[in-house]
Design a protein around this motif. Structure first.
Motif, mmCIF file in Angstrom:
data_model
loop_
_atom_site.group_PDB
_atom_site.id
_atom_site.type_symbol
_atom_site.label_atom_id
_atom_site.label_comp_id
_atom_site.label_asym_id
_atom_site.label_seq_id
_atom_site.Cartn_x
_atom_site.Cartn_y
_atom_site.Cartn_z
ATOM 1 N N ARG A 126 -4.700 -0.134 -5.744
ATOM 2 C CA ARG A 126 -4.268 -0.631 -4.426
ATOM 3 C C ARG A 126 -4.240 0.824 -3.701
ATOM 4 N N GLN A 127 -3.488 1.524 -4.333
ATOM 5 C CA GLN A 127 -3.203 2.830 -3.654
ATOM 6 C C GLN A 127 -4.247 4.035 -3.536
ATOM 7 N N ASN A 156 -6.790 3.312 -1.988
ATOM 8 C CA ASN A 156 -7.271 3.140 -0.646
ATOM 9 C C ASN A 156 -6.828 4.352 -0.022
ATOM 10 N N ARG A 215 -6.712 -2.424 7.446
ATOM 11 C CA ARG A 215 -7.734 -1.379 7.399
ATOM 12 C C ARG A 215 -8.156 -1.343 9.064
ATOM 13 N N GLU A 230 -14.248 -5.882 -1.304
ATOM 14 C CA GLU A 230 -14.326 -4.601 -1.906
ATOM 15 C C GLU A 230 -15.382 -3.878 -1.933
ATOM 16 N N SER A 263 -0.772 7.047 -6.770
ATOM 17 C CA SER A 263 -2.317 7.045 -6.376
ATOM 18 C C SER A 263 -2.569 8.520 -7.388
ATOM 19 N N GLY A 316 -10.674 7.026 2.040
ATOM 20 C CA GLY A 316 -9.403 6.969 2.053
ATOM 21 C C GLY A 316 -8.818 7.218 3.692
ATOM 22 N N LEU A 325 0.959 -1.168 -0.035
ATOM 23 C CA LEU A 325 0.016 0.109 0.081
ATOM 24 C C LEU A 325 0.940 1.335 0.099
ATOM 25 N N MET A 358 -13.165 1.099 -1.703
ATOM 26 C CA MET A 358 -12.349 0.397 -0.403
ATOM 27 C C MET A 358 -11.904 -1.023 -1.003
ATOM 28 N N LEU A 359 -10.566 -1.452 -1.148
ATOM 29 C CA LEU A 359 -10.206 -2.695 -1.510
ATOM 30 C C LEU A 359 -9.047 -3.126 -0.484
ATOM 31 N N CYS A 360 -9.503 -4.407 -0.284
ATOM 32 C CA CYS A 360 -8.783 -5.299 0.542
ATOM 33 C C CYS A 360 -8.411 -6.593 -0.267
#
Lengths: 416, 157
Positions: free
Chosen positions: A341-342, A344, B67, B40, A305, A350, A275, B56-58
């Protein structure tokens, strides 16, 4: 009357709370700022690549369409039928040969010119328009549209200087850095924040808050005020850039500086550190570069990002924030996954931006009946100028100086 | 045809999922997920247009843990109380070791003074795996139908 705004200081180091709450001022902002001599962000060219493609958006409170004609030229017009005021484009985006209002089927071309009025001559000689009805005088209200590095801007005013001059060398450099290659849009995020739009413009120019409010940055060692960085503005201080260089400080120094502020620098590590991975992709080593363009846009890079942000006013005490994330057309699959991914880090959820909405909403709620002022003097009072350090909110004063000029509410001897 | 026990296990999983979030038991909520999971939250807007960006992405359970740790240790967000109402469970088709499933949700939110609003509604598009009589999510895609997110998105949906 708006002109009776009293600035206690001519350098905007004190800002009356009334500016966030007065409906008369809000109406004046719509006229003098959003419909005034400014360029507003509309969309990216990459969102309307094909002839007939359109997006609907907003400039302040005014609904606007940006679209591409058959020759490839981008036009913008107010999304309001010249006949009875209905929105002509109802979908968020699409592709059409002509724009037709559903109410009485008046139709317009991509430039916003009126091309068709049903029963213009009536039926069997009865009804219809008088002879003197002139189609050419009933176009949609047009904006000037201009493009810089694939970013579409619009202006309502004939007085606005050319877009490149308006952006100035500093902002042209920043946008050119981020947008100077063909981009691919990855998607959008939208967020409704219950606060005055100017609180967000201030937030974007306030480097002081970043590592204090957004604890994630410091706790996980992503960004901290001990890094080499600073703020730059254009000549009129209406746009700004906040930047930081990757790996330019030492962990010990950061721990010492933040330890005194009860912030735990580098206290935690992520189980999945991808991340925070920074893949250098520009000539410089900046891992953070976030700019704002007066009055409604931001262009952001944090690590890898990349996004634009657009502010759409929704009354005096609310605005929508529309984020458009992008990568480059030649990104491989792995780089696209890295950017997703970034993502996030930013947006409504965020890890380093969710706090902004909360800070703005609690400021809006708590200041409603306050007759006093805010305090803006981190990094010094007086002259408004660039800073080569991070603990400052000088560009906030730059915002207000240009705002006051456009609103015609400058104090005597105003610093510009 | 899915066995009754399996259906009940999946229904229990959804019930626990919502109840853990509403009770701010995020660490227990993590245990609704299998180790190789993907979580997600996506907007219907991006989904319809085939755009890959999430809210949101895990991509794995470690990112999901990160998170939760960040929410606990590093983020500031609105004081809020959530209530999930989950219904309309659809068991779609068998996948290896489990089932593709869908359910709909509405999530209400109250602020610090108890003023409430409809915060989010949409669909859970998921894959569950079944082991030892219990179900876990292998994949959870929360599809948000009111994608202009009110305030901010802190606690997962």
């Amino acid at each position: 009357m708006p002109q009776d705004i009293e600035w206690p200081r001519n350098d905007y180091s004190r800002v009356p709370y009334r500016l966030y709450h007065d409906p008369e001022l809000y109406a004046r902002e719509q006229e003098r700022i959003f419909e005034g001599p400014t360029w507003s962000y509309l969309c990216l060219e990459a969102e309307i690549p094909e002839p007939g493609d359109y997006v609907t958006t907003w400039v302040g409170d005014t609904p606007v369409v940006a679209n591409r004609d058959r020759e490839g030229t981008v036009h913008a017009f107010v999304n309001r039928c010249a006949h009875r005021g209905a929105a002509v484009c109802r979908a968020a985006r699409g592709n059409v040969r002509v724009h037709t209002c559903i109410y009485h089927r008046w139709s317009y071309d991509h430039a916003g010119n009126l091309r068709g009025v049903p029963f213009h001559r009536g039926i069997r000689g009865e009804g219809g328009m008088d002879e003197d009805f002139d189609m050419d005088r009933h176009s949609l209200r047009k904006l000037r549209a201009a493009i810089f590095e694939g970013v579409v801007f619009g202006s309502f005013s004939d007085e606005t200087e050319p877009l490149e001059d308006y952006l100035g060398p500093m902002m042209r450099g920043h946008i050119g850095r981020l947008m100077g290659r063909p981009v691919r849009v990855l998607g959008h995020q939208r967020q409704r924040i219950e606060g005055n739009w100017k609180l967000y413009l201030e937030n974007l120019r306030d480097t002081y808050h970043a590592s204090l409010l957004h604890e994630f940055l410091v706790t996980f060692g992503l960004d901290r005020a001990t890094q080499k960085g600073g703020v730059e503005m254009d000549a009129r201080h209406r746009h700004n850039l906040t930047y930081a260089h990757a790996g330019s400080d030492r962990d010990e120094d950061a721990r010492a500086a933040y330890g005194r502020q009860q912030v735990r620098a580098g206290a935690l590590t992520l189980r999945d550190p991808r991340l925070l991975e920074f893949r250098r992709e520009y000539e410089d080593d900046r891992n953070l570069a976030i700019s704002t363009v007066f009055p409604n846009a931001a262009f952001q890079q944090l690590n890898n990002s990349l996004a634009t942000r657009q502010v759409q006013t929704k009354g005096i005490d609310a605005f929508d924030l529309v984020w458009t994330y992008f990568g480059y057309a030649d990104d491989d699959e792995d780089m696209t996954a890295h950017r997703l991914r970034q993502a996030n880090l930013f947006g409504p959820g965020g890890l380093v931006s969710m706090e902004d909405a909360e800070a703005i909403e609690i400021a809006q709620r708590a200041s409603r009946r306050e007759a006093g002022t805010t305090v803006v003097e981190v990094g010094g009072k007086g002259e408004i100028s660039d800073r080569a350090y991070r603990v400052n909110d000088v560009p906030v004063r730059g915002f207000w100086s240009y705002y006051a000029e456009l609103m015609d509410i400058e104090p005597p001897g105003a610093v510009r | 045809m899915i066995e009754v026990e399996a259906r009940l296990a999946i229904a229990d999983l959804f019930a626990n999922y919502g109840a853990f979030l509403d009770a701010d038991r995020l660490e227990d909520w993590l245990e609704c997920f299998a180790e190789g999971c993907r979580y997600e939250i996506v907007s219907r807007e991006n989904l319809r247009r085939g755009l890959p960006l999430a809210l949101m992405l895990c991509e794995n359970k470690d990112m999901l843990r990160d998170r939760v740790v960040s929410l606990r240790e590093a983020n500031e967000y609105s004081v809020h109380t959530d209530k999930h109402v989950i219904g309309g469970l659809r068991i779609k088709e068998p996948v290896e070791g489990g089932f593709a499933v869908e359910a709909d949700y509405a999530m209400f939110q109250a602020d610090a003074e108890g003023t409430g609003s409809l915060y989010s509604f949409g669909t859970y598009d998921a894959e569950c795996e079944l082991a030892g009589g219990a179900a876990k999510f292998r994949r959870m895609t929360v599809v948000v139908d009111n994608w202009n997110i009110p305030h901010m998105l802190s606690t997962p949906i």
